[in-house]
Design a protein around this motif. Sequence first.
Motif, PDB file in Angstrom:
ATOM      1  N   PRO A 280      -5.917 -22.900   0.613  1.00 33.88           N
ATOM      2  CA  PRO A 280      -5.547 -21.551   0.550  1.00 33.88           C
ATOM      3  C   PRO A 280      -6.743 -20.970   0.178  1.00 33.88           C
ATOM      4  O   PRO A 280      -7.480 -20.594  -0.253  1.00 33.88           O
ATOM      5  CB  PRO A 280      -4.355 -21.755  -1.107  1.00 33.88           C
ATOM      6  CG  PRO A 280      -5.254 -22.877  -1.622  1.00 33.88           C
ATOM      7  CD  PRO A 280      -5.573 -24.042  -1.821  1.00 33.88           C
ATOM      8  N   VAL A 281      -5.956 -19.827   1.457  1.00 34.34           N
ATOM      9  CA  VAL A 281      -7.137 -18.757   1.298  1.00 34.34           C
ATOM     10  C   VAL A 281      -6.182 -17.178   0.307  1.00 34.34           C
ATOM     11  O   VAL A 281      -5.290 -17.409   1.057  1.00 34.34           O
ATOM     12  CB  VAL A 281      -7.064 -18.967   2.504  1.00 34.34           C
ATOM     13  CG1 VAL A 281      -8.268 -19.497   3.311  1.00 34.34           C
ATOM     14  CG2 VAL A 281      -6.176 -17.800   3.552  1.00 34.34           C
ATOM     15  N   ARG A 282      -7.184 -16.573   1.269  1.00 38.53           N
ATOM     16  CA  ARG A 282      -7.115 -14.991   0.848  1.00 38.53           C
ATOM     17  C   ARG A 282      -7.012 -14.493   1.699  1.00 38.53           C
ATOM     18  O   ARG A 282      -8.483 -14.071   2.007  1.00 38.53           O
ATOM     19  CB  ARG A 282      -7.684 -14.135   0.161  1.00 38.53           C
ATOM     20  CG  ARG A 282      -7.226 -14.321  -1.765  1.00 38.53           C
ATOM     21  CD  ARG A 282      -8.431 -14.217  -2.773  1.00 38.53           C
ATOM     22  NE  ARG A 282      -7.954 -13.149  -2.844  1.00 38.53           N
ATOM     23  CZ  ARG A 282      -8.716 -12.228  -3.533  1.00 38.53           C
ATOM     24  NH1 ARG A 282     -10.062 -12.238  -3.758  1.00 38.53           N
ATOM     25  NH2 ARG A 282      -8.287 -10.898  -3.312  1.00 38.53           N
ATOM     26  N   MET A 283      -5.910 -13.822   2.261  1.00 40.83           N
ATOM     27  CA  MET A 283      -5.466 -12.828   3.732  1.00 40.83           C
ATOM     28  C   MET A 283      -6.243 -11.545   3.723  1.00 40.83           C
ATOM     29  O   MET A 283      -6.168 -10.902   3.333  1.00 40.83           O
ATOM     30  CB  MET A 283      -4.785 -13.152   4.446  1.00 40.83           C
ATOM     31  CG  MET A 283      -4.019 -14.453   4.802  1.00 40.83           C
ATOM     32  SD  MET A 283      -5.001 -15.788   6.255  1.00 40.83           S
ATOM     33  CE  MET A 283      -4.293 -14.794   7.014  1.00 40.83           C
ATOM     34  N   PHE A 284      -7.456 -11.271   4.784  1.00 42.23           N
ATOM     35  CA  PHE A 284      -7.698  -9.491   5.627  1.00 42.23           C
ATOM     36  C   PHE A 284      -5.989  -8.909   5.951  1.00 42.23           C
ATOM     37  O   PHE A 284      -5.699  -9.720   6.625  1.00 42.23           O
ATOM     38  CB  PHE A 284      -8.803  -9.558   6.058  1.00 42.23           C
ATOM     39  CG  PHE A 284      -9.384  -9.305   5.002  1.00 42.23           C
ATOM     40  CD1 PHE A 284     -10.241  -8.350   4.652  1.00 42.23           C
ATOM     41  CD2 PHE A 284     -10.485 -10.990   4.902  1.00 42.23           C
ATOM     42  CE1 PHE A 284     -11.497  -8.570   3.513  1.00 42.23           C
ATOM     43  CE2 PHE A 284     -11.276 -11.027   4.123  1.00 42.23           C
ATOM     44  CZ  PHE A 284     -11.829  -9.963   3.531  1.00 42.23           C
ATOM     45  N   LEU A 285      -5.845  -7.710   5.912  1.00 40.34           N
ATOM     46  CA  LEU A 285      -5.105  -7.522   6.219  1.00 40.34           C
ATOM     47  C   LEU A 285      -5.531  -5.805   6.520  1.00 40.34           C
ATOM     48  O   LEU A 285      -6.344  -5.285   5.936  1.00 40.34           O
ATOM     49  CB  LEU A 285      -3.690  -6.441   5.420  1.00 40.34           C
ATOM     50  CG  LEU A 285      -2.376  -5.775   5.726  1.00 40.34           C
ATOM     51  CD1 LEU A 285      -1.944  -5.861   7.366  1.00 40.34           C
ATOM     52  CD2 LEU A 285      -2.222  -4.650   5.108  1.00 40.34           C
ATOM     53  N   LEU A 286      -5.994  -5.732   7.805  1.00 38.96           N
ATOM     54  CA  LEU A 286      -6.247  -4.669   9.075  1.00 38.96           C
ATOM     55  C   LEU A 286      -4.862  -3.534   9.548  1.00 38.96           C
ATOM     56  O   LEU A 286      -3.967  -4.383  10.634  1.00 38.96           O
ATOM     57  CB  LEU A 286      -7.398  -5.700  10.189  1.00 38.96           C
ATOM     58  CG  LEU A 286      -8.221  -5.443   9.235  1.00 38.96           C
ATOM     59  CD1 LEU A 286      -8.524  -7.281   8.582  1.00 38.96           C
ATOM     60  CD2 LEU A 286      -9.155  -5.929  10.616  1.00 38.96           C
ATOM     61  N   GLY A 287      -5.261  -2.451   8.990  1.00 42.97           N
ATOM     62  CA  GLY A 287      -4.520  -1.357   9.507  1.00 42.97           C
ATOM     63  C   GLY A 287      -4.930  -0.159   9.731  1.00 42.97           C
ATOM     64  O   GLY A 287      -5.841  -0.270   9.478  1.00 42.97           O
ATOM     65  N   ILE A 288      -3.710   0.270  10.287  1.00 38.36           N
ATOM     66  CA  ILE A 288      -4.194   1.945  10.901  1.00 38.36           C
ATOM     67  C   ILE A 288      -3.151   3.183  10.784  1.00 38.36           C
ATOM     68  O   ILE A 288      -1.474   2.329  10.637  1.00 38.36           O
ATOM     69  CB  ILE A 288      -4.441   1.833  12.651  1.00 38.36           C
ATOM     70  CG1 ILE A 288      -5.562   1.150  13.173  1.00 38.36           C
ATOM     71  CG2 ILE A 288      -4.800   3.104  13.528  1.00 38.36           C
ATOM     72  CD1 ILE A 288      -5.432   0.831  14.689  1.00 38.36           C
ATOM     73  N   GLN A 289      -4.079   3.914  10.182  1.00 39.58           N
ATOM     74  CA  GLN A 289      -3.187   4.783   9.176  1.00 39.58           C
ATOM     75  C   GLN A 289      -2.436   5.821  10.177  1.00 39.58           C
ATOM     76  O   GLN A 289      -3.577   6.720  10.689  1.00 39.58           O
ATOM     77  CB  GLN A 289      -2.714   5.115   7.624  1.00 39.58           C
ATOM     78  CG  GLN A 289      -1.818   6.183   7.660  1.00 39.58           C
ATOM     79  CD  GLN A 289      -2.671   6.506   6.195  1.00 39.58           C
ATOM     80  OE1 GLN A 289      -3.917   6.683   6.051  1.00 39.58           O
ATOM     81  NE2 GLN A 289      -1.666   7.148   5.008  1.00 39.58           N
ATOM     82  N   ASP A 290      -1.874   6.544  10.328  1.00 38.34           N
ATOM     83  CA  ASP A 290      -1.711   7.762  11.407  1.00 38.34           C
ATOM     84  C   ASP A 290      -2.006   8.978  10.344  1.00 38.34           C
ATOM     85  O   ASP A 290      -1.451   8.979   9.866  1.00 38.34           O
ATOM     86  CB  ASP A 290      -0.289   8.639  11.428  1.00 38.34           C
ATOM     87  CG  ASP A 290      -0.519   9.638  12.452  1.00 38.34           C
ATOM     88  OD1 ASP A 290      -0.988   9.910  13.346  1.00 38.34           O
ATOM     89  OD2 ASP A 290       0.966  10.608  11.865  1.00 38.34           O
ATOM     90  N   LEU A 291      -3.196  10.135  10.712  1.00 40.09           N
ATOM     91  CA  LEU A 291      -3.747  10.956   9.876  1.00 40.09           C
ATOM     92  C   LEU A 291      -2.827  12.084   8.821  1.00 40.09           C
ATOM     93  O   LEU A 291      -2.653  12.085   7.904  1.00 40.09           O
ATOM     94  CB  LEU A 291      -4.595  11.367   9.727  1.00 40.09           C
ATOM     95  CG  LEU A 291      -5.630  10.875   9.748  1.00 40.09           C
ATOM     96  CD1 LEU A 291      -7.410  11.658   9.979  1.00 40.09           C
ATOM     97  CD2 LEU A 291      -6.653  10.261   8.261  1.00 40.09           C
ATOM     98  N   TYR A 292      -1.755  11.863  10.068  1.00 39.50           N
ATOM     99  CA  TYR A 292      -1.053  13.557   9.952  1.00 39.50           C
ATOM    100  C   TYR A 292      -0.132  13.020   8.668  1.00 39.50           C
ATOM    101  O   TYR A 292       0.385  13.940   8.251  1.00 39.50           O
ATOM    102  CB  TYR A 292       0.040  13.901  11.427  1.00 39.50           C
ATOM    103  CG  TYR A 292       0.633  14.973  11.570  1.00 39.50           C
ATOM    104  CD1 TYR A 292       0.783  15.830  10.650  1.00 39.50           C
ATOM    105  CD2 TYR A 292       2.469  14.173  11.786  1.00 39.50           C
ATOM    106  CE1 TYR A 292       1.281  17.209  10.611  1.00 39.50           C
ATOM    107  CE2 TYR A 292       3.071  15.926  11.653  1.00 39.50           C
ATOM    108  CZ  TYR A 292       2.793  16.855  10.926  1.00 39.50           C
ATOM    109  OH  TYR A 292       4.144  17.790  10.464  1.00 39.50           O
ATOM    110  N   SER A 293       0.659  11.488   9.045  1.00 40.44           N
ATOM    111  CA  SER A 293       2.189  11.550   8.748  1.00 40.44           C
ATOM    112  C   SER A 293       1.736  10.756   6.996  1.00 40.44           C
ATOM    113  O   SER A 293       2.446  10.437   6.855  1.00 40.44           O
ATOM    114  CB  SER A 293       3.335  10.809   9.900  1.00 40.44           C
ATOM    115  OG  SER A 293       2.927  10.158  10.328  1.00 40.44           O
ATOM    116  N   GLY A 294       0.521   9.962   7.575  1.00 38.47           N
ATOM    117  CA  GLY A 294       0.643   8.636   6.807  1.00 38.47           C
ATOM    118  C   GLY A 294       1.117   6.936   7.161  1.00 38.47           C
ATOM    119  O   GLY A 294       1.345   6.151   6.185  1.00 38.47           O
ATOM    120  N   LYS A 295       1.931   7.397   8.072  1.00 37.21           N
ATOM    121  CA  LYS A 295       2.770   6.012   8.267  1.00 37.21           C
ATOM    122  C   LYS A 295       1.472   4.949   9.339  1.00 37.21           C
ATOM    123  O   LYS A 295       0.294   5.161   9.796  1.00 37.21           O
ATOM    124  CB  LYS A 295       2.805   6.501  10.284  1.00 37.21           C
ATOM    125  CG  LYS A 295       4.320   4.881   9.992  1.00 37.21           C
ATOM    126  CD  LYS A 295       4.920   5.925  11.676  1.00 37.21           C
ATOM    127  CE  LYS A 295       5.391   4.456  12.912  1.00 37.21           C
ATOM    128  NZ  LYS A 295       6.866   4.415  11.899  1.00 37.21           N
TER     129      LYS A 295
END
Length: 681
Positions: A280-295
């Motif tokens: 088993p491995v540990r996965m990376f979560l790559l994400g982008i967040q909108d700076l105005y709303s935090g979404k």
Amino acid sequence: MKEFFTVAELAAANLPDLPRAEKSLDNFARARWRGDDQLARKAPGKTKPVWEYHYSLLPPSAQTRLVIVHDTPANDRDDASAVRKAALWARYEGLSHEHKAICEWRLNTIVEVESLERVGVTSSAAIAIATKKAGCSKSAYYEWREMLLGTNREDWLAALAPSFRTEGARADCDERAWDYLKSDYLRPEAPAFSECYRRMAATAAKHGWAPIAAERTLRRRLNATVSKAVQTLARKGRETAKKLYPAQRRLRQHLHAMQMVNMDGHKLDVFVKVPWSEKPVRMFLLGIQDLYSGKIVGWRLSDSENKETVRLVIGDMVENFGVPDAMFLDNGRAFASKWISGGVANRFRFKVRDEDPQGLLVTLGVELHWTTPYSGQSKPIERAWRDLAEKIAKHPFCAGAYVGNKPDAKPENYGSRAIPLDGFRAHVSAQIAAHNAQLGRTGGDCKGRSFDQTFADSMGLDSTIVRWPTAAQKSLWLLASEVIRAKKGSGEIHFQGNRYWSRELNQFAGQKVTIRFDPDNLHQVVKVYDLSNVLICDADCIEDAGFNDQEAARHHARKRRDYAKAVTAERDAHAALSASQLSDLYYKGDVAEPAPKPEPIRPRVTRLATAAAVALKPAAAISEDEVEDTFSKALARISGGASIIEFPQGNTPTGTASGANEPKRAAYGSRKKKGGENPAR
């Protein structure tokens, strides 16, 4: 400045709130100031003793005037006064509440004396009354008046502050021992102070350093002379010391949705079972967040932070929400890759060359900003990772697969379970959706709304302008595979166990092509390019069907008929004229006459064709009976008188063709029948 002055000196100074004439001032002093032997005294004069009076007996305004006349020069007076004033109030602010109360008590006693003097009470009587009321001695009052020498009235409260020194500051200790103790204590290993003191005492005894103060005394002296910031920097490092300075607060109310975004990766604390690894491995979560709303506007799972996944996450964001004006990234290898940020002058990772291709963000026209590495304050998405780590990794769905957020925080059921990749991806998707939809957000401009609501409200405003990608730009973030050869016949493409096809691939059957695809959505349309990177078509994925699936068979047959009809219609569109129409157009206006017989063309020099010039066919093999029969016939011809050999006719040599001897054979046969035997015989 001197402290005692004669009446003549005071009159010459022209002091306010006092009589100006010398005689009147002498009568005033005789009535008010001579009752106190410590403040009024006789001093030798030129001819007889004269009275001198302490400056503290004067009114405050007169004292200030006297200080100005007899103290520092005029050029330096203002600067010195400002420095002394600042020092007085700095010392006062450093006092405790009890010591500040002492200052107020002293000031009230002095003010009481002045109040009694203004109503006509003599100075000595006023001092006696005020000190008795305050419960202090006259000598204490005189000391307080001495402390106010040269001080403005508004600074009396600070000037009356008691002078306290800590025991550590007064402690007598050898400077060599003190330096040894500080140097030992201010080390990255962060030793205990008691152990440092014992080492210092042993070293002092060896070298004869004396005197040595007590441990508690030196501990207080260290805290008093060495600031906490210096101790933190020396013992806990620069990063910890940096936290002693308040962080910058960056407002985002002036932005709108999709104006600025930030991107980062986070390694999830969950064991996941993947097809490409037995463990088993540990996965990376790559994400982008909108700076105005935090979404969270885009995310992907990957086994590492790599440029391919970064491209796909950016593509997801652009396809769903548009192209941002600016993006904030840290200087990691995946984000600083030339395929992502190539062409940015301040990339500061890898070599920047003129021949580097333009990265995805540069091609899309996104302004790129680099953040400080390992600084969560520079990227608000770090705050989102903390919430998502709690929602994802510690959810009951991940029980048994949670590994802890650090090596010494492993749970009791560590490693007892690994979650399949497909199930884990669905779990992450659900938790990110819940994170965006959670109400009661107070950060940024949410005001109790969720990230989704804040984002949607901003996107609905007329002032929000977001760039949208074209269909051609969508292929920029898809991954390019190796060169693949299209199958012969239909031209379909086989890749990763799937089949892709479009009508345009008929032209490239058996040829090599390149496809761009989304590795997480292999059942979607793929883009096919030729070897010159020119787009050929968008090929759909062809689904397999069961052997006895009648519905799938009918559906496939219908598609094939539609394809045949489309090809037929295209053929008819291109071949607009029939064969008869083509014939009519070709012979239109011409008379249909038979073609004339062509004249023979002969050479100027000819020759006869002889037997030698004729290519004879090889004779067929004959039996012995045929040989004897032929030989007997030849002898009969010679002996029977038929000695004239006829001239060969045409290209047939004499004796080879059976037709040449047919007349003789006929005549011979008739004679034999009529006359009986042959005459020659």
